[in-house]
Design a protein around this motif. Structure first.
Motif: not given
Length: 382
Positions: A307-311, A329-334, A355-356
């Motif tokens: 996983k690349a944690f884009w944060i 890419l992990d997720g929406t996080v928020q 993300i998509e």
């Protein structure tokens, strides 16, 4: 989900042969083709070799497993308190005690409200990590979980790092297994991978000396796997660790995965220097981040996802990493706070559509998943 169902897209071998030969990586390429495990020495060589050659090898391994598919999930991240008795040098998030400038602790209703106000979102996961607060009762955490399940019974709760589990056990006079069992009874579904930092004792003593050590971290994940939970594992890179210590970290995770099969993803986390005691160090470069993710894919033959944690990496580096071994890419996080308090300039949230679009722009196919990597099929409304 059965990996055999994924469409397989392979790069032709001939364009990379010359680069692999120039980088003196043909023997490692042969090992990978033959399914022979890479060694510590192999991993160190990969950290020294031509980046594009290493990336090409990692991309081939990524595509062998998943083709163009790139996973993400619709999640919310929650840090309920940043009060923490540990003194990790790299941390910009923690505050030693309540009342310190910037310290906070959510009430349970405030925590639950983070989920309530997203009733319109088809979230599949709540991800909770916290500081090590010395004054909260254990039922603060168990009731937090129960409350989330009351609000949305089907939500997956990925909460509390192994470091938190160890802290709970010591603070409340329980065994690690007792803590896990009580949290599971309250609704805990899986463990996040945070708190691993670097497993090498030399580094851990310097940057995180007063929290759960390597063997206990791994044993808590071992116990969680035995109890039927899945988890992730992380690695904090780009500070004082050596290439050998990075590879050693990967090999220790690989060894536990051989034993339990419970890790779903390995997540390299980029060190951020702002607002902490290691601020004189530079942040890792984009090239270093791409290399770490690529070597991870090559060394960890038994952990399905990288996983690349884009944060942490930055959006552009995470996007590029999809060609350097990364499939998630992990997720929406928020509502991420830990990296943003350390100076991260990334967004605090992305929508599934964003993300998509990011994934498609990189030439990959976005796949929404749940925490356990089941594919989510529903109409997007955002």
């Amino acid at each position: 989900m059965d990996q055999a169902t994924y469409p397989i897209t392979r790069l032709p071998d001939y364009p990379i042969q010359a680069r692999l030969a120039s980088a003196r990586l043909l023997d490692i390429a042969d090992k990978l083709d033959a399914g022979v495990r890479l060694t510590l020495d192999d991993g160190v060589r990969l950290f020294e070799a031509d980046l594009l050659a290493v990336g090409a090898l990692a991309n081939k391994e990524r595509e062998r497993r998943f083709g163009d598919r790139t996973f993400y999930n619709y999640n919310i991240r929650l840090e309920a308190t940043n009060v923490c008795v540990a003194s990790c040098l790299f941390c910009s998030f923690a505050r030693l005690k309540p009342g310190d400038p910037g310290a906070y602790t959510m009430s349970l209703d405030e925590a639950w409200d983070k989920l309530r106000k997203r009733a319109h979102q088809p979230l599949t996961e709540v991800h909770v990590v916290n500081g090590l607060h010395p004054d909260l009762p254990f039922d603060y955490y168990t009731e937090m979980l129960r409350g989330f399940k009351r609000i949305r019974p089907g939500i997956h709760l990925k909460c509390f790092t192994a470091v938190e589990i160890a802290f709970f056990a010591d603070l409340y006079g329980m065994s690690d297994e007792q803590v896990l069992r009580e949290l599971m009874a309250a609704g805990l579904d899986s463990l996040p991978g945070g708190g691993a930092e670097i497993f090498a004792d030399r580094v851990r003593r310097k940057i995180a000396h007063d929290k759960c050590g390597t063997e206990r971290y791994l044993d808590i994940h071992r116990t969680a796997h035995r109890l039927g939970m899945r988890s992730n594992v992380t690695m904090l890179y780009g500070h004082i660790e050596t290439a050998e210590e990075r590879v050693d970290h990967m090999l220790r995770a690989r060894a536990l995965q051989d034993e339990t099969g419970g890790f779903q993803a390995f997540i390299p986390l980029a060190f951020h220097p702002d607002n902490n005691q290691m601020r004189k160090l530079p942040a890792p470069s984009a090239a270093d981040s791409l290399r770490v993710h690529a070597v991870t894919r090559l060394m960890l033959d038994n952990i399905p996802h990288v996983k690349a944690f884009w944060i942490a990496t930055g959006v552009e580096v995470a996007q590029t990493a999809l060609w350097f071994g990364v499939d998630d890419l992990d997720g929406t996080v928020q509502e991420e706070k830990i990296y943003h308090m350390a100076g991260a300039r990334t967004p605090e949230a992305m929508t599934p559509r964003e993300i998509e679009r990011l994934i498609r722009a990189a030439g990959r196919e976005p796949i929404e998943r749940d925490t356990l990597y089941n594919v989510i099929e529903h109409a997007k409304t955002n």
